[in-house]
Scaffold this motif. Structure first.
Motif, short mmCIF file in Angstrom:
data_model
loop_
_atom_site.label_atom_id
_atom_site.label_comp_id
_atom_site.label_asym_id
_atom_site.label_seq_id
_atom_site.Cartn_x
_atom_site.Cartn_y
_atom_site.Cartn_z
N LEU A 177 0.83 -1.21 0.00
CA LEU A 177 0.00 0.00 0.00
C LEU A 177 0.87 1.26 0.00
CD1 LEU A 177 -2.86 1.20 0.14
CD2 LEU A 177 -2.69 1.06 2.64
N ALA A 178 1.94 1.24 0.78
CA ALA A 178 2.86 2.39 0.80
C ALA A 178 3.49 2.59 -0.58
CB ALA A 178 3.94 2.17 1.86
N GLU B 121 2.08 1.76 -3.47
CA GLU B 121 1.00 2.31 -4.31
C GLU B 121 0.84 3.81 -4.09
OE1 GLU B 121 -2.75 0.25 -4.03
OE2 GLU B 121 -1.71 -1.68 -3.92
N ASN B 122 0.99 4.24 -2.84
CA ASN B 122 0.79 5.65 -2.49
C ASN B 122 2.03 6.51 -2.73
OD1 ASN B 122 -1.84 5.16 -1.70
ND2 ASN B 122 -1.28 4.73 0.41
N SER B 123 3.13 5.90 -3.17
CA SER B 123 4.39 6.62 -3.33
C SER B 123 4.44 7.47 -4.59
CB SER B 123 5.56 5.63 -3.36
OG SER B 123 5.54 4.88 -4.58
N GLY B 124 3.57 7.17 -5.55
CA GLY B 124 3.63 7.87 -6.83
C GLY B 124 4.56 7.20 -7.84
#
Length: 193
Positions: A151-152, A154-157
């Motif tokens: 998830l991290a 995925e959220n990193s850009g």
């Protein structure tokens, strides 16, 4: 459960090197990614040695997007097994990571979803022959952590792997032909200005 030797919010980053390193090499990868395999097998030992020499710490950010695109759960299972390895220590983690990439199945095969397969690959790393490591892999102890790691990512850009940043600046690890750059070219970029 968060493995030892991790950093970042919720321990979602696997660090190799000193906690207080001045420079950081951030590596974004998916265990099932064939280009990540090329990078790791050609440059992984170079990164490890440079970190051992104190040039930088290596922060590993793992994605599992190939599970969705190719089907299966191999990336997630491999990240959970890597969590069990880093819980043993930084060196066992690095050596296990290399062992996984050395035996990486083709993208259309989901061999990493088989925990016994993951354990067979760990046999190459002496420090991972303990009962605790094996039990943690078999029981999927770090699967919830692996989901948070994913998830991290995925959220990193970050949208492609491998992506490598040196002090937040992108550097090339794969050349135009799709192979790893030379260790000399890599180290020339992974050097502070």
């Amino acid at each position: 459960m968060i493995p030892a030797n991790t950093t970042g919010p919720g321990g979602v980053i696997v660090r190799y090197g000193e906690d207080d390193a001045t420079h950081v090499l951030s590596v974004y990868a998916d265990p099932r990614c064939p280009y990540c395999k090329r990078m790791e097998l050609d440059l992984g030992a170079v990164m490890e040695q440079a970190a051992d020499e104190g040039r930088f710490a290596v922060d590993h950010h793992f994605g599992t997007f190939l599970d969705a695109s190719a089907g299966g759960s191999g990336s997630l299972e491999a990240v959970a097994a890597l969590g069990a390895a880093v819980n043993v220590g930084q060196k066992p983690f690095m050596h296990y990571l290399r062992a996984l990439y050395a035996e990486q199945p083709s993208e259309d095969q989901d061999s990493f979803s088989d925990r016994n397969y993951l354990l067979r690959l760990a046999d190459e790393v002496e420090a991972l022959q303990s009962g605790d490591f094996r039990q943690n892999v078999l029981e999927g102890k770090y699967l919830p952590w692996a989901a948070q790691v994913s998830l991290a990512f995925e959220n990193s850009g970050i949208r492609s792997t491998p992506t490598v940043l040196f002090d937040r600046t992108p550097i090339a690890v794969i050349n135009a032909l799709g192979y790893a750059v030379t260790p000399e070219a890599f180290l020339a970029e992974a050097t502070p200005l």
